[in-house]
Enzyme design. Sequence first.
Site, PDB file in Angstrom:
ATOM      1  N   GLY A  11       0.769  -1.292   0.104  1.00  0.00           N
ATOM      2  CA  GLY A  11      -0.134  -0.150  -0.045  1.00  0.00           C
ATOM      3  C   GLY A  11       0.718   1.238   0.339  1.00  0.00           C
ATOM      4  N   ASP A  69       7.815   5.631   7.868  1.00  0.00           N
ATOM      5  CA  ASP A  69       7.162   4.997   9.146  1.00  0.00           C
ATOM      6  C   ASP A  69       6.153   5.593   9.460  1.00  0.00           C
ATOM      7  OD1 ASP A  69       7.303   2.181  11.116  1.00  0.00           O
ATOM      8  OD2 ASP A  69       7.864   3.565  12.525  1.00  0.00           O
ATOM      9  N   LYS A 178      -6.912  10.771  -1.578  1.00  0.00           N
ATOM     10  CA  LYS A 178      -6.252   9.958  -0.473  1.00  0.00           C
ATOM     11  C   LYS A 178      -4.288  10.759  -0.673  1.00  0.00           C
ATOM     12  CE  LYS A 178      -4.059   6.301   2.694  1.00  0.00           C
ATOM     13  NZ  LYS A 178      -3.742   5.148   2.709  1.00  0.00           N
ATOM     14  N   HIS A 183      -1.776  11.934   6.615  1.00  0.00           N
ATOM     15  CA  HIS A 183       0.050  11.917   6.602  1.00  0.00           C
ATOM     16  C   HIS A 183       0.759  11.693   5.655  1.00  0.00           C
ATOM     17  CE1 HIS A 183      -1.954   8.185   6.280  1.00  0.00           C
ATOM     18  NE2 HIS A 183      -0.766   7.220   7.229  1.00  0.00           N
TER      19      HIS A 183
HETATM   20  P1  ITT Z   1       7.092  -1.227   6.409  1.00  0.00           P
HETATM   21  O1  ITT Z   1       8.285  -1.261   7.412  1.00  0.00           O
HETATM   22  O2  ITT Z   1       8.279  -2.777   5.768  1.00  0.00           O
HETATM   23  O3  ITT Z   1       7.201  -0.122   5.583  1.00  0.00           O
HETATM   24  P2  ITT Z   1       5.535  -2.017   7.753  1.00  0.00           P
HETATM   25  O4  ITT Z   1       4.012  -2.336   7.020  1.00  0.00           O
HETATM   26  O5  ITT Z   1       5.628  -2.588   8.581  1.00  0.00           O
HETATM   27  O6  ITT Z   1       5.999  -1.757   5.924  1.00  0.00           O
HETATM   28  P3  ITT Z   1       5.076   0.539   9.712  1.00  0.00           P
HETATM   29  O7  ITT Z   1       6.198  -0.022  10.134  1.00  0.00           O
HETATM   30  O8  ITT Z   1       5.277   1.691   8.778  1.00  0.00           O
HETATM   31  O9  ITT Z   1       5.176  -0.529   8.173  1.00  0.00           O
HETATM   32  O10 ITT Z   1       3.304   0.231   9.464  1.00  0.00           O
HETATM   33  C1  ITT Z   1       2.485   1.596   9.585  1.00  0.00           C
HETATM   34  C2  ITT Z   1       0.770   0.624   9.776  1.00  0.00           C
HETATM   35  O11 ITT Z   1       0.147   1.145  10.339  1.00  0.00           O
HETATM   36  C3  ITT Z   1       0.598  -0.157   9.015  1.00  0.00           C
HETATM   37  O12 ITT Z   1       0.977  -1.876   8.584  1.00  0.00           O
HETATM   38  C4  ITT Z   1      -0.890   0.063   8.383  1.00  0.00           C
HETATM   39  O13 ITT Z   1      -1.554  -0.991   9.339  1.00  0.00           O
HETATM   40  C5  ITT Z   1      -0.295   1.272   9.187  1.00  0.00           C
HETATM   41  N1  ITT Z   1      -0.859   2.671   8.424  1.00  0.00           N
HETATM   42  C6  ITT Z   1       0.214   3.473   8.168  1.00  0.00           C
HETATM   43  N2  ITT Z   1      -0.525   4.647   7.300  1.00  0.00           N
HETATM   44  C7  ITT Z   1      -1.250   4.089   6.855  1.00  0.00           C
HETATM   45  C8  ITT Z   1      -2.533   4.492   5.590  1.00  0.00           C
HETATM   46  O14 ITT Z   1      -1.599   5.506   5.303  1.00  0.00           O
HETATM   47  N3  ITT Z   1      -3.309   3.596   6.015  1.00  0.00           N
HETATM   48  C9  ITT Z   1      -3.846   2.496   7.027  1.00  0.00           C
HETATM   49  N4  ITT Z   1      -3.160   2.233   7.510  1.00  0.00           N
HETATM   50  C10 ITT Z   1      -2.040   3.201   7.377  1.00  0.00           C
HETATM   51 NA    NA Z   2       6.892   0.753  12.908  1.00  0.00          NA
END
Ligand code: ITT
Ligand code: NA
Length: 201
Positions: A11, A69, A178, A183
């Site tokens: 995503g 992140d 979006k 953010h």
């Molecule tokens: P990478 O570390 O490989 O980038 P990850 O999914 O583990 O992938 P994060 O540690 O940053 O990434 O976790 C972010 C989580 O927060 C993500 O898995 C979503 O569940 C949520 N999140 C972040 N941005 C979002 C968005 O735009 N829409 C919906 N959920 C989001």
């Molecule tokens: Na994270």
Amino acid sequence: TVIVLATRNAGKIRELNDMLQGTGVTVVGLDAYPEIGEIEETGTTFEENALLKARTVAELTGRIAVADDSGLEVDALGGAPGVYSARYSAEDSVPATDARNNEKLLAALAHVPEAQRTARFRSVIAACAPDGRHITAAGAWEGRVATAPQGDNGFGYDPLFFDPELGHTAATITRDEKNARSHRGKALRRLLEMWPDFAGG
Ligand code: ITT
Ligand code: NA
């Protein structure tokens, strides 16, 4: 400039790729580097984890790396799941999934009335060069946690993230819509303002 997008979240990749079109930055994904495994997110803030991911990938690839992140901060839960958003529903041997994360969040807020369901998405995006120079930028998106999922677009907590200005969740709008208000969109636009000084010289 060729950069490595230091994420395996599909995503995020779609959103960041869309927004980087036409900026002159060419994106390579982590798919090009299968030898780079999971990067353990040991930080306690979005900024620390974004920098950790970007620095690790810059060192391993010799290219500028860009990492996001991000997560959802829910006021009624004291800011949780926050930096643990991706891992929220994980248990001993069961990895977290978006569906189980959303179920757990709904259950945690089952008795919380609408006015107290305020929340925000936060993103910190870091760019790091192989020599260690780095920049970071942050963005937030205010809303609240809906009482039932709505929409099929987006990823993660989007079906539960209600934007009061839209009157809908983040999973009901297009990727362009979006990116214009999210953010991540805000963080990336701020990062791109710093980009010429960072990558140009
Ligand atoms: P990478 O570390 O490989 O980038 P990850 O999914 O583990 O992938 P994060 O540690 O940053 O990434 O976790 C972010 C989580 O927060 C993500 O898995 C979503 O569940 C949520 N999140 C972040 N941005 C979002 C968005 O735009 N829409 C919906 N959920 C989001
Ligand atoms: Na994270």
